[in-house]
Design a protein around this motif. Structure first.
Motif, PDB file in Angstrom:
ATOM      1  N   TRP A 112      -3.655 -12.554   7.548  1.00  0.00           N
ATOM      2  CA  TRP A 112      -3.693 -12.515   6.032  1.00  0.00           C
ATOM      3  C   TRP A 112      -2.606 -13.217   6.141  1.00  0.00           C
ATOM      4  O   TRP A 112      -1.575 -14.059   7.029  1.00  0.00           O
ATOM      5  N   GLN A 138      -3.180  -1.935   4.646  1.00  0.00           N
ATOM      6  CA  GLN A 138      -2.081  -1.162   5.150  1.00  0.00           C
ATOM      7  C   GLN A 138      -3.316   0.466   5.510  1.00  0.00           C
ATOM      8  O   GLN A 138      -3.780   1.021   6.584  1.00  0.00           O
ATOM      9  N   GLN A 149      -1.680  -6.548   0.449  1.00  0.00           N
ATOM     10  CA  GLN A 149      -0.710  -6.112   1.647  1.00  0.00           C
ATOM     11  C   GLN A 149      -0.867  -4.186   1.768  1.00  0.00           C
ATOM     12  O   GLN A 149      -1.744  -3.947   2.924  1.00  0.00           O
ATOM     13  N   GLN A 150      -0.635  -3.048   0.268  1.00  0.00           N
ATOM     14  CA  GLN A 150      -1.490  -2.328   0.969  1.00  0.00           C
ATOM     15  C   GLN A 150      -2.783  -2.362   0.970  1.00  0.00           C
ATOM     16  O   GLN A 150      -3.288  -1.055   1.980  1.00  0.00           O
ATOM     17  N   ALA A 164       0.042  -9.646  -4.412  1.00  0.00           N
ATOM     18  CA  ALA A 164       0.107  -9.808  -2.815  1.00  0.00           C
ATOM     19  C   ALA A 164       0.272  -8.672  -2.203  1.00  0.00           C
ATOM     20  O   ALA A 164       0.529  -7.996  -1.509  1.00  0.00           O
ATOM     21  N   ARG A 165       1.758  -7.690  -2.665  1.00  0.00           N
ATOM     22  CA  ARG A 165       1.293  -6.006  -2.776  1.00  0.00           C
ATOM     23  C   ARG A 165       0.561  -5.559  -2.482  1.00  0.00           C
ATOM     24  O   ARG A 165       0.568  -4.598  -1.849  1.00  0.00           O
TER      25      ARG A 165
END
Length: 241
Positions: free
Chosen positions: A227, A219, A215-216, A211-212
């Motif tokens: 999402w 960004q 997300q990154q 997930a990280r």
């Protein structure tokens, strides 16, 4: 010298490895399934690893310790990068990694009453591994993208029907794969007009790395794309949306 440095409670450590990913100095590694400080000179004592520990096994203490050595850290990080860098194999070298769409008949060969029992596949493209897929694959254009931890397909019996249908699917394991997904996912998002991104992960702590990374990547891409994250329990039940 007396300085701040991390201390790890091995009894509390569950071996998830999140602290290792969070440490920018390469000061930690798994030894016998537990996080361990490799060298005092690698630890800057700032504690980037603390917030990532799901069991609270890490704390910052003050004690006699070797001084932090930036030069040694630089050499350590070069060593880690050399050991974990994936082999640069041209895509055309392996026929199994060539990008292609999976064509499916609009009408199943099974009667409607039997189709669900036979488990019709909803896979729409090949390959499915994040590490194998090309960032330029045309099937990403105008697609709804599913990025799933590979264990979810085995834990969730309705994986194809509930999550893969009408989506392009990529799978990976943030704990076992050596490659950081962030850069590749960023390129995929930048180069294609995705309609949405769905993340499907297991409830285990190490799965949060997936997930990280997504997300990154979102960004980094600078794009505003809908999402979502869904978590699957080890018993196959959906825990949260």
């Amino acid at each position: 010298m007396i300085r701040k440095i991390i201390e790890i409670n091995r009894d509390a450590c569950n071996g998830c490895g999140l602290c290792i990913d969070a440490c920018h100095e390469g000061a930690l590694e798994l030894v016998d399934g537990k996080a361990q400080l490799v060298s005092e000179s690698y630890c800057d004592g700032l504690g980037d690893c603390l917030p990532e520990c799901p069991t609270g096994a890490i704390e910052i203490i003050e004690r006699e310790a070797d001084a932090f050595d930036e030069e040694a850290v630089a050499q350590r990080m070069q060593q880690i990068q050399a050991e974990t860098a994936p082999a640069q194999t041209p895509e055309f070298a392996c026929p199994g990694s060539l990008s292609k769409l999976v064509r499916r008949h609009a009408v199943s060969s099974f009667p409607a009453s039997e189709e669900k029992a036979h488990g019709r596949s909803e896979l729409r493209q090949w390959p499915v591994q994040i590490q194998l897929v090309s960032v330029n694959a045309p099937f990403f254009d105008n697609a709804h993208l599913l990025i799933a931890a590979d264990c979810t397909a085995f834990a969730c019996g309705s994986f194809h029907e509930d999550f893969m249908r009408n989506r392009i699917t990529l799978i990976g394991c943030p704990k076992l794969d050596t490659q950081d997904y962030t850069e590749k996912l960023t390129e995929i998002i930048k180069r294609h007009s995705l309609k949405s991104v769905s993340v499907l992960k297991m409830e285990v702590p190490c799965c949060s790395g997936l997930a990280r990374a997504v997300q990154q990547a979102l960004q980094n891409s600078g794009k505003m794309i809908p999402w979502s994250i869904t978590t699957i329990g080890s018993d196959g039940e959906v825990l949260e949306d």
